[in-house]
Design a protein around this motif. Sequence first.
Motif, short mmCIF file in Angstrom:
data_model
loop_
_atom_site.label_atom_id
_atom_site.label_comp_id
_atom_site.label_asym_id
_atom_site.label_seq_id
_atom_site.Cartn_x
_atom_site.Cartn_y
_atom_site.Cartn_z
N GLY A 160 0.78 -1.22 0.00
CA GLY A 160 0.00 0.00 0.00
C GLY A 160 0.81 1.28 0.00
O GLY A 160 0.39 2.28 -0.57
N TYR A 161 2.01 1.26 0.62
CA TYR A 161 2.71 2.52 0.86
C TYR A 161 4.17 2.54 0.38
O TYR A 161 4.89 3.49 0.65
N SER A 162 4.58 1.51 -0.34
CA SER A 162 5.96 1.47 -0.84
C SER A 162 6.15 2.27 -2.12
O SER A 162 7.26 2.72 -2.42
N LYS A 163 5.10 2.42 -2.89
CA LYS A 163 5.23 2.97 -4.24
C LYS A 163 6.02 4.27 -4.32
O LYS A 163 6.86 4.43 -5.22
N PRO A 164 5.79 5.24 -3.43
CA PRO A 164 6.56 6.50 -3.54
C PRO A 164 8.07 6.30 -3.35
O PRO A 164 8.85 7.18 -3.71
N PHE A 165 8.47 5.15 -2.78
CA PHE A 165 9.88 4.90 -2.49
C PHE A 165 10.53 3.96 -3.50
O PHE A 165 11.68 3.57 -3.33
N LEU A 166 9.79 3.60 -4.54
CA LEU A 166 10.31 2.64 -5.51
C LEU A 166 10.94 3.34 -6.71
O LEU A 166 10.39 4.30 -7.25
N GLU A 167 12.09 2.81 -7.11
CA GLU A 167 12.75 3.29 -8.33
C GLU A 167 12.15 2.59 -9.53
O GLU A 167 11.96 3.17 -10.59
N GLU A 168 11.87 1.33 -9.37
CA GLU A 168 11.16 0.52 -10.35
C GLU A 168 10.35 -0.51 -9.57
O GLU A 168 10.32 -0.48 -8.34
N LYS A 169 9.69 -1.43 -10.27
CA LYS A 169 8.71 -2.29 -9.64
C LYS A 169 9.20 -2.98 -8.37
O LYS A 169 8.50 -3.00 -7.35
N VAL A 175 8.57 4.04 5.20
CA VAL A 175 7.34 3.41 4.68
C VAL A 175 6.29 3.32 5.79
O VAL A 175 5.13 3.66 5.60
N SER A 176 6.71 2.86 6.96
CA SER A 176 5.76 2.73 8.08
C SER A 176 5.29 4.11 8.55
O SER A 176 4.14 4.27 8.97
N ARG A 177 6.16 5.10 8.48
CA ARG A 177 5.76 6.46 8.86
C ARG A 177 4.72 7.01 7.89
O ARG A 177 3.77 7.69 8.31
N LEU A 178 4.87 6.72 6.60
CA LEU A 178 3.89 7.16 5.61
C LEU A 178 2.54 6.49 5.87
O LEU A 178 1.49 7.13 5.76
N TYR A 179 2.56 5.22 6.22
CA TYR A 179 1.33 4.50 6.56
C TYR A 179 0.65 5.17 7.75
O TYR A 179 -0.58 5.40 7.74
N PHE A 180 1.43 5.52 8.77
CA PHE A 180 0.87 6.16 9.97
C PHE A 180 0.31 7.54 9.64
O PHE A 180 -0.76 7.93 10.12
N PHE A 181 1.03 8.28 8.79
CA PHE A 181 0.56 9.60 8.36
C PHE A 181 -0.78 9.49 7.65
O PHE A 181 -1.72 10.24 7.95
N ASP A 182 -0.89 8.56 6.74
CA ASP A 182 -2.13 8.37 5.99
C ASP A 182 -3.28 8.03 6.95
O ASP A 182 -4.39 8.54 6.82
#
Length: 319
Positions: free
Chosen positions: A44-53, A65-72
Amino acid sequence: MFKKEFKTIDEQIQILKKRGLTINDIESASRYLLTNNYYNIINGYSKPFLEEKEKYINGASFDEVSRLYFFDKEIKQTLFNAILDAEHHLKSLFAHRFAEIHKGDPEAYLNVSAYNDDYSQDIAWTITNFARIIRSNRRYDNNSIKYYIDNYGAVPIWVIVDYLNFGDLLTLIKISPISLQNKLAEDLISFIKANNPDFHKKFSPRVMISFIKNIHETRNICAHNNRLIYSSCRADGKYFKYLHSQYNIKPEDPRNTVYTTFISLQCFISRTEYAKLNNTIRKRMKTLDNHLFSIETNSILDLLGFPNDWYNLPPIQQG
């Protein structure tokens, strides 16, 4: 045949490390994945941190990643609370104006003639839903529906409206006669003026209903704990020049983002309620900014439709 095999927490950790995600505390990350679900957090929340798939950008960490999940999650809770305020105001205003029109008939909402006959299917569903609510609650003690039936022989609109969910309320407003919609839109101008003291325009039912539709969609995302980033409403809210022009939103710009839904809430809640919503979101964004190192916080704001550096604007004074 289902091809996705079960992976242990250790295997999940190894997959993430292989893809280049920095994990500073294996034990803590393992416990977090166990209690929060790999699919929800990583997929759910890795996409912004991915260079490719299947490759993370340099420096991306599990903590981010976990901080972004908590923010959301926090933003959803904040928005949901404000939407509950908007729902409460709309129910109260609608019940008052409906009862005002149908004096002497406390259960006019069960009558087809109370609605705009352009919406025959929605009218039939609404009346059936009202009847179901009354039927299911009159059997039990300690609720207002049974109390009114036992003591007054009828359930007025200002009682039963509180048993409707936001989707029911939206349909009720949509199928109401334009005269009632106009009264409701005029009542809401008091909220618009409270948040924008120089407002002196009209607030049309078409704009009002389009805003309510998108608030309802956003409410469901928040209530069901779905991902808010990357989300959008199915349709643009109608262009409301006075409001949208203040935020440099042009008629051709998208109006189906979290941001446009957020600014539309000032048409449905008080200045104090909107200031609390605005300032809380700013604080959450600033906190996120302090915990992101591999990507820019503005990249997350963009996923929500917010302008760059929005969280650095001054807060709205409360009270």
